[in-house]
Design a protein around this motif. Structure first.
Motif, PDB file in Angstrom:
ATOM      1  N   PRO A  32      -9.304   0.641   3.696  1.00 33.52           N
ATOM      2  CA  PRO A  32      -9.676   0.986   2.311  1.00 33.52           C
ATOM      3  C   PRO A  32     -11.183   1.077   2.076  1.00 33.52           C
ATOM      4  CG  PRO A  32      -7.909  -0.617   2.327  1.00 33.52           C
ATOM      5  CD  PRO A  32      -8.326  -0.454   3.753  1.00 33.52           C
TER       6      PRO A  32
ATOM      7  N   THR B 267      -7.300   5.192  -3.433  1.00 32.67           N
ATOM      8  CA  THR B 267      -7.743   4.255  -4.449  1.00 32.67           C
ATOM      9  C   THR B 267      -7.023   4.482  -5.774  1.00 32.67           C
ATOM     10  OG1 THR B 267      -9.870   4.414  -3.378  1.00 32.67           O
ATOM     11  CG2 THR B 267      -9.811   3.325  -5.519  1.00 32.67           C
TER      12      THR B 267
ATOM     13  N   THR C 251     -12.167   7.370   3.474  1.00 33.01           N
ATOM     14  CA  THR C 251     -11.178   6.963   2.466  1.00 33.01           C
ATOM     15  C   THR C 251     -11.827   6.967   1.091  1.00 33.01           C
ATOM     16  OG1 THR C 251     -10.215   5.467   4.088  1.00 33.01           O
ATOM     17  CG2 THR C 251      -9.554   5.156   1.810  1.00 33.01           C
TER      18      THR C 251
ATOM     19  N   PRO D 166       0.851  -1.182   0.000  1.00 34.49           N
ATOM     20  CA  PRO D 166       0.000   0.000   0.000  1.00 34.49           C
ATOM     21  C   PRO D 166       0.885   1.229   0.000  1.00 34.49           C
ATOM     22  CG  PRO D 166       0.065  -0.971   2.179  1.00 34.49           C
ATOM     23  CD  PRO D 166       0.843  -1.876   1.279  1.00 34.49           C
TER      24      PRO D 166
ATOM     25  N   ILE E 231      -4.200  -4.555   4.115  1.00 36.62           N
ATOM     26  CA  ILE E 231      -3.671  -3.196   3.969  1.00 36.62           C
ATOM     27  C   ILE E 231      -2.153  -3.221   3.767  1.00 36.62           C
ATOM     28  CG2 ILE E 231      -3.468  -0.955   5.133  1.00 36.62           C
ATOM     29  CD1 ILE E 231      -6.059  -1.683   6.643  1.00 36.62           C
TER      30      ILE E 231
END
Lengths: 481, 87
Positions: free
Chosen positions: A233, A54, A238, A47, A174
């Motif tokens: 996420p 995104t 987010t 990540p 994540i």
């Protein structure tokens, strides 16, 4: 009364545990995650930040195996050793910020008769939050669930496995290149410091039992959901595009607003505004500042969740912003009051560190300079002029420094985030929504929890206890001469 | 007096503030006399009387110091360091 409370707590813990066990028994086998090549540190495997925007992770997904969407087991060969080593180090650094960083930072500023109570509060909160994070907090914050709350898969860290013989280890979706045990501990250190920050607003008059009840409930009911909204996420903030690299809103705005609400509800300390509350030892506060400053490299650079270029840049901007904050506060104080103070320098450095926190993985070093200067001046006003306007006895200026610094940093992230650095462009309006949501939720829920705590054990010590000092009255301990 | 109050009553006094603030000194005298009366502590009562007789009149003069003498602790009239906050 106390026995009944302890019994309730014990039964509640048993109930959760029983539920966790039931989940284990009825659960289908843990899914096997996709396996990137050993040592793979490509964008699909890593990540890009705690926020994991995104748009930043979507592009490389087409050429790599699909990123996992749930926690699960992977072969140990998928674990990146360098990243894991860095995250272990970062976890220790962030914990060092609280134990003893925050303890000394705050302890030095209270009166001598309340020094031990301040230290005890920080240590006890670290322990309470750890157990609650293990029991429930981590699961509802960092596992997939709804937009608003995570799932229950990881209650009591169930499924957080390491199987030496099978060569498998649990990872979070994540950070699939890190053992989930490391990821969860890293996030725990954030939960601890956020709760510990609130202590600064309530010192010298809050009951020790009330503090533990309130902060325990708060870490589950307030901190964990906000962490889910902003960092998981699937969280709704987010999804909205709110950028918060290392906790400008989750940690600092959240703690600052809660501190302010606590200060209003508790009321001022006896003699506030009439007698001088001489700080016990500003030398200790400086030592605490140093520990915070150093530990912040784990806080911000660690939030890259990898030992990579982004972590390096996060470290650089952290240092620049801290220095700019210290100089800006010092300059402001020099102009307004005629003298620069040690406490001002320390506070300015912390203000700069707070404000760069949401921006650290998104901005350039020059932007960090601007953020640091803005935060130093804004927080100086927050801890002086605004404090008088608000009229609350926020004892050690938690809102003035962390609340204001967090708001300044979060909004400036919307203006200054560089796509070249973090893969995301900031939007001021989206950042403003994020700030307002966190402020509102934190304030309202803190108020509710304070009422609940008052109903259970009361909030404030009596006048005589406050007069004698909390060290002797509450802990039967005292500093020597 | 500071030591005796701490040992006997648990109350910790700020001696520096006691030496320059007459209201605080009055409160300490009141507290000491009250304690001495309820506990029958002649020694503490004697010290409270001495403090009342010696310190308070002296400090009534010193509570309004000249600006030049106090620029290190008082920035504006009526503003004393650490009264309105740490910063």
């Amino acid at each position: 009364m106390r026995i009944r409370q302890l019994l309730c707590l014990f039964m509640w813990m048993l109930g959760i545990h029983g539920f966790a066990v039931a989940q284990d028994i009825g659960q289908t086998p843990v899914p096997q995650l996709s396996q990137p090549a050993s040592g793979d540190t490509s964008a699909a495997a890593l990540p890009t930040s705690q926020v994991a925007p995104t748009e930043a992770v979507a592009a490389p997904a087409a050429i790599n195996p699909p990123a996992p969407t749930r926690p699960g087991l992977v072969p140990q060969s998928q674990i990146n050793a360098a990243d894991t080593a860095w995250m272990l180090t970062s976890t220790a650094l962030v914990l060092l910020m609280t134990l003893p960083g925050i303890a000394l930072f705050y302890g030095g500023m209270v009166r001598r008769k309340n020094f031990i109570n301040t230290l005890a509060s920080v240590v006890a909160i670290a322990a309470v939050v750890t157990l609650l994070w293990f029991a429930v907090g981590y699961s509802i914050a960092f596992t997939p669930g709804s937009y608003y709350l995570g799932g229950l898969d990881r209650l009591w860290f169930s499924g957080l496995d390491y199987m030496k013989e099978g060569g498998q280890v649990a990872v979070s979706h994540i950070a699939p290149h890190l053992p989930e045990s490391v990821f969860s501990m890293y996030q725990l250190s954030f939960a601890i410091i956020t709760a510990a920050l609130v202590v600064g607003a309530v010192v010298e008059r809050m009951k020790f039992s009330a503090l533990l009840w309130f902060m325990g409930l708060w870490s589950v009911v307030v901190y964990a959901p906000i962490a889910h909204w902003v960092w998981e996420p699937g969280g709704w903030l987010t999804q909205l595009g709110v950028l918060d690299f290392a906790g400008g809103s989750v940690v600092h705005i959240n703690a600052g607003v809660t501190g302010l609400v606590c200060a209003y509800v508790l009321g001022p300390r006896k003699g506030y505004g009439k007698e001088p509350f001489q700080p016990f030892n500003l030398g200790l506060t400086m030592v605490g500042t140093g520990l915070l400053w150093v530990g912040w490299f784990g806080f911000n650079a660690g939030s890259s969740l990898a030992a990579d270029g982004r972590a390096g840049l996060a470290m650089a901007v952290t240092q620049i912003s801290a220095a700019a904050g210290a100089i800006a506060w010092m300059a402001g104080e020099w102009v307004v009051r005629g003298r620069p103070s040690l406490l001002g320098l320390c506070s300015g450095a912390v203000a700069g560190l707070v404000a760069i926190t949401p921006a650290a993985g998104f901005v350039t070093p020059r932007a960090a300079l601007l953020i640091g200067v803005a935060a130093g001046l804004a927080c100086y006003w927050g801890a002086t002029g605004l404090k008088r306007l608000l009229g609350a006895d926020d004892s050690l200026d938690v809102f003035g420094v962390h609340g204001i610094g967090g708001i300044v940093g979060s909004l400036l992230t919307g203006l200054l985030a560089s796509k070249a650095v973090g893969g995301s462009v900031g939007h001021l309006d989206v950042q403003l929504i994020g700030v307002l949501v966190v402020v509102a939720y934190s304030a309202v829920m803190s108020l509710v929890l304070l009422w609940a705590t008052r109903w259970m054990v009361g909030l404030r010590v009596d006048d005589n206890t406050e007069q004698v000092g909390l060290d002797l009255s509450l802990h039967r301990e005292q500093l020597g001469n | 007096m500071h030591v005796m109050l701490r040992r006997k009553t648990g109350r910790v006094t700020d001696t520096e503030w006691l030496a320059c603030n007459v209201e605080y000194a009055r409160e300490i005298v009141r507290f000491s006399r009250e304690w001495a009366q309820t506990q029958g502590d002649a020694e503490l009562a004697d010290l409270a009387d001495k403090l009342a007789g010696v310190l308070i009149p002296t400090n009534q003069i010193q509570t309004k110091p000249k600006v030049n003498e106090t620029h290190l602790t008082i920035e504006t009239p009526g503003w004393v360091r650490y009264v309105q906050g740490l910063r």
